[in-house]
Design an enzyme around this catalytic site. Structure first.
Site, PDB file in Angstrom:
ATOM      1  N   GLY A  11       0.837  -1.201   0.000  1.00 32.67           N
ATOM      2  CA  GLY A  11       0.000   0.000   0.000  1.00 32.67           C
ATOM      3  C   GLY A  11       0.871   1.250   0.000  1.00 32.67           C
ATOM      4  CB  ALA A  13       2.890   2.579   4.590  1.00 30.19           C
ATOM      5  CB  ALA A  43      -8.106   5.451   0.361  1.00 30.32           C
ATOM      6  CD  GLN A  44     -15.420   5.521  -1.515  1.00 27.69           C
ATOM      7  OE1 GLN A  44     -16.172   6.435  -1.213  1.00 27.69           O
ATOM      8  NE2 GLN A  44     -15.867   4.294  -1.721  1.00 27.69           N
ATOM      9  N   GLY A  45     -11.815   9.160   0.154  1.00 32.95           N
ATOM     10  CA  GLY A  45     -11.811  10.573   0.552  1.00 32.95           C
ATOM     11  C   GLY A  45     -10.580  11.344   0.127  1.00 32.95           C
ATOM     12  N   GLY A  46      -9.428  11.011   0.680  1.00 31.48           N
ATOM     13  CA  GLY A  46      -8.232  11.735   0.279  1.00 31.48           C
ATOM     14  C   GLY A  46      -7.197  11.813   1.370  1.00 31.48           C
ATOM     15  CD  GLU A 113     -12.653  13.141   4.091  1.00 31.80           C
ATOM     16  OE1 GLU A 113     -12.072  12.543   5.004  1.00 31.80           O
ATOM     17  OE2 GLU A 113     -12.496  12.872   2.892  1.00 31.80           O
ATOM     18  CG  ASP A 214      -1.608 -10.985   7.521  1.00 31.24           C
ATOM     19  OD1 ASP A 214      -2.538 -11.458   8.200  1.00 31.24           O
ATOM     20  OD2 ASP A 214      -1.561 -11.048   6.283  1.00 31.24           O
ATOM     21  CG  HIS A 235     -16.368   5.093   7.140  1.00 34.07           C
ATOM     22  ND1 HIS A 235     -17.556   5.650   6.731  1.00 34.07           N
ATOM     23  CD2 HIS A 235     -15.390   5.864   6.616  1.00 34.07           C
ATOM     24  CE1 HIS A 235     -17.296   6.712   5.971  1.00 34.07           C
ATOM     25  NE2 HIS A 235     -15.990   6.866   5.894  1.00 34.07           N
ATOM     26  NE  ARG A 282     -14.159   8.710   9.232  1.00 31.61           N
ATOM     27  CZ  ARG A 282     -13.236   8.368   8.393  1.00 31.61           C
ATOM     28  NH1 ARG A 282     -12.423   7.375   8.689  1.00 31.61           N
ATOM     29  NH2 ARG A 282     -13.094   8.994   7.256  1.00 31.61           N
ATOM     30  CG  HIS A 343     -12.933   2.853   7.818  1.00 36.43           C
ATOM     31  ND1 HIS A 343     -12.930   2.496   6.484  1.00 36.43           N
ATOM     32  CD2 HIS A 343     -12.370   4.103   7.867  1.00 36.43           C
ATOM     33  CE1 HIS A 343     -12.387   3.478   5.763  1.00 36.43           C
ATOM     34  NE2 HIS A 343     -12.028   4.447   6.584  1.00 36.43           N
ATOM     35  CD  GLU A 367      -5.867   0.246   8.944  1.00 36.15           C
ATOM     36  OE1 GLU A 367      -5.898   0.410   7.704  1.00 36.15           O
ATOM     37  OE2 GLU A 367      -6.844  -0.198   9.579  1.00 36.15           O
ATOM     38  NE  ARG A 378      -8.081   6.682  10.165  1.00 36.49           N
ATOM     39  CZ  ARG A 378      -8.665   6.996   9.025  1.00 36.49           C
ATOM     40  NH1 ARG A 378      -8.220   8.011   8.304  1.00 36.49           N
ATOM     41  NH2 ARG A 378      -9.686   6.296   8.579  1.00 36.49           N
TER      42      ARG A 378
HETATM   43  C1  SIN Z   1     -13.625   8.267   3.510  1.00 33.03           C
HETATM   44  O1  SIN Z   1     -13.489   8.594   2.343  1.00 33.03           O
HETATM   45  O2  SIN Z   1     -14.630   8.517   4.156  1.00 33.03           O
HETATM   46  C2  SIN Z   1     -12.520   7.508   4.168  1.00 33.03           C
HETATM   47  C3  SIN Z   1     -11.386   8.384   4.435  1.00 33.03           C
HETATM   48  C4  SIN Z   1     -10.675   7.949   5.680  1.00 33.03           C
HETATM   49  O3  SIN Z   1     -10.924   6.867   6.192  1.00 33.03           O
HETATM   50  O4  SIN Z   1      -9.891   8.742   6.185  1.00 33.03           O
END
Ligand code: SIN
Length: 553
Positions: A11, A13, A43-46, A113, A214, A235, A282, A343, A367, A378
């Site tokens: 990923g 990292a 990952a969607q958000g950013g 966010e 793991d 999430h 969250r 999540h 992570e 987080r």
């Molecule tokens: C999300 O797009 O909601 C996830 C982003 C995150 O977990 O920081």
């Protein structure tokens, strides 16, 4: 296989670290499935950072500390926030296409966010992780010193057996890796764990199938310290649909005005978080949804963005729009059914400011690591940021401490021996335990916990761990068995850590003690018990790390 740097996981990292050490020596990345099968890719958000004149490091620090509910390491937060903008520039330099502002060409379009007081999330619409993963892999492919081995599963870390017992610290000299049904020795100067999270320990998760903890499990077995495992982030909004597996509805939907409705069509977040409402942190949003579902007895709540301009919704959220459309939900005209799901693992292998673990020559990133950035909860979009900042820091440490990994001399390493093991002829022995663990965790150790359920979970898991360990010794190793063994250890760690926290803080909500307690302002650090009488991989709390109170408004 011998290399200077062995990286476990592909990923953001692992790939970022690989790029930064590629000119130092030979690098081998081993990854369980295909190189792109990572949480990063989903990952969607950013990625959050201070990138606008209207923002300031102090605001990002404050938001992170608030979200972390008093358990963040201030030093870590400050470092990550202040180094963030440079690391985002690095990503742009290797070709990550973050979306630019329409009104201000040359400037990034920044998303908002939950928990953020400013717009500061750099994104590639709702496909940010994919854009980053692709750019990193493309760049890696041009580095002759780096090889990527797919379909390679790490079984365990290898410790230097010639180290005298009186030495306080163990030293990692590589890993045993399962590939094509054979277990090989991978010897390395430095080993880096970046295997992502452990969402698969819960019945419902946004994580990909590889997320079986793991890295944490291997590090624990190798004697490393692990901290803060009670803090599992759920999430708030995963798609609720029988044909949707692990599909997230990005928090950015709420950032752009999406509202949460219960089954009676009422907006409910005002009740729980009157100021920030849907943009509360969250933990708060997930707990509120859980409560509404319990009150109504319904299986989901709804996220509605249909009041916004439909072209805007389609363009800003192309991934979410098309996935929902495929399943018959037009998000421009209908609310989306959503539920919380596991999540992100906020705890992990304890590291210092350079990503070093308590085992020599073993680093841990992303992570899998517990750096102190996230505390008890987080802040959204801080995870990709932590991964790039710490990858850079660990690589800098290796660059400045060449004798750590250059011309290393290890004692001889034994080949893997599985004399007497037979082939497992009943997959049910694995599947049954997977299912049991995931249900125990979901039902007893979920968003809202209590002491009675934690005790039951602990009793039941200790029996399952014993059974799995006996399978592990009697049968030939398979990917399924490795993952099951790891997931059992993670479940055990989460429960044992949760049992020690007699308060409600951040993501750990305990019905018996609903408030925060000043005397619990610390991290719980665990290690495995190594005496011969304990059941396999029994863990014990070895110390607490106190966290200084920081006054924030
Ligand atoms: C999300 O797009 O909601 C996830 C982003 C995150 O977990 O920081």
């Amino acid at each position: 296989m011998k290399c200077d740097f062995l990286i476990i996981g592909s990923g953001i990292a692992g790939l970022s670290f690989a790029l930064r050490v590629a000119d130092l020596g030979t690098v081998c990345i081993v990854t369980k499935k295909k190189d792109v099968d990572t949480a990063t890719n989903l990952a969607q958000g950013g990625i959050a950072a201070v990138l606008d004149e209207d923002d300031d490091f102090s605001y990002h620090i404050e938001d992170t500390l608030k979200s972390g509910a008093g358990l963040c390491s201030y030093e870590t937060v400050k470092t990550v926030v202040e180094e963030g903008p440079e690391r985002i520039k690095d990503l742009i330099d290797i070709g990550v296409n973050f979306v630019e502002s329409r009104d201000n060409p040359g400037k990034l379009n920044l998303g908002r966010e939950g928990g953020h007081s400013k717009r500061r999330v750099a994104h590639s619409f709702d496909l940010t992780g994919r854009a980053i993963e692709e750019a990193l892999l493309e760049t890696i492919k041009r580095k002759p010193s780096v090889i990527v081995e797919e379909n390679s599963v790490c079984v365990d870390l290898i410790l230097d057996k010639n180290k005298s017992v009186s030495n306080e610290k163990e030293k990692c000299v590589g890993a045993y890796v399962l590939k094509d049904e054979k277990i090989e020795v991978y010897e390395a100067g430095v080993t880096v764990l970046c295997t992502g999270g452990a969402g698969k320990v819960y019945l419902y998760t946004s994580n990909p199938d590889i997320a079986s903890g793991d890295g944490v499990a291997m590090a624990l077995r190798a004697g490393a310290e692990v901290a803060n495992m009670e803090f599992v982030q759920f999430h708030p909004t995963c798609l609720y649909h029988p044909q949707a597996k692990n599909f997230l509805i990005t928090e950015a939907v709420r950032g752009e005005g999406g509202i949460l409705l219960n089954s009676s069509g009422e907006r409910f977040m005002e009740k729980y978080a009157p100021n920030r409402k849907e943009l509360a942190t969250r933990d708060m949003v997930a707990r509120s949804i859980d409560k509404e579902m319990k009150i109504s007895g319904c299986d989901c709540v709804y996220l509605d963005i249909s009041h916004k301009d439909s072209d805007f919704v389609r363009n800003r959220f192309p991934g979410v729009y098309s996935k929902c459309k495929e399943l018959g939900i037009d998000i421009t005209s209908k609310p989306i059914p959503v539920v919380p799901a596991a999540h992100y693992m906020c705890g992990g292998v304890l590291t210092d400011y350079w990503g070093r673990t308590s085992v020599d020559n073993l680093f841990c990133l992303g992570e899998t690591a517990c750096t102190g950035l996230h505390g008890a909860n987080r802040l959204a979009s801080n995870s990709l940021l932590e991964a790039v900042v710490y990858a850079h820091r660990s690589a800098t440490f290796c660059r400045e401490n060449r004798k750590l990994w250059k011309n290393y001399k290890h004692g001889s390493i034994d080949n893997w021996v599985d004399d007497g093991a037979v082939f497992l002829d009943e997959e049910i022995l694995i599947n049954h335990n997977w299912d049991l663990i995931r249900r125990i965790m979901w039902n007893y150790v979920g968003i809202v916990r209590n002491e009675k359920r934690l005790k039951l979970a602990s009793q039941q898991l200790s029996e399952i761990v014993k059974e799995i360990e006996s399978h592990y010794h009697n049968y030939h190793i398979s990917t399924g068995l490795i993952e099951l063994r790891n997931i059992a250890i993670i479940a055990n760690l989460i429960v044992e850590s949760a049992k020690y926290r007699k308060e409600s803080r951040g993501l750990h909500f305990l019905e018996d003690c609903p408030g925060e307690s000043e005397s619990d302002r610390h991290w719980n650090v665990f290690r495995r018990i190594s005496d011969g009488n304990s059941y396999p991989w029994q863990v014990e709390k070895i110390r607490e790390i106190s966290v200084k109170k920081i006054d924030i408004e």
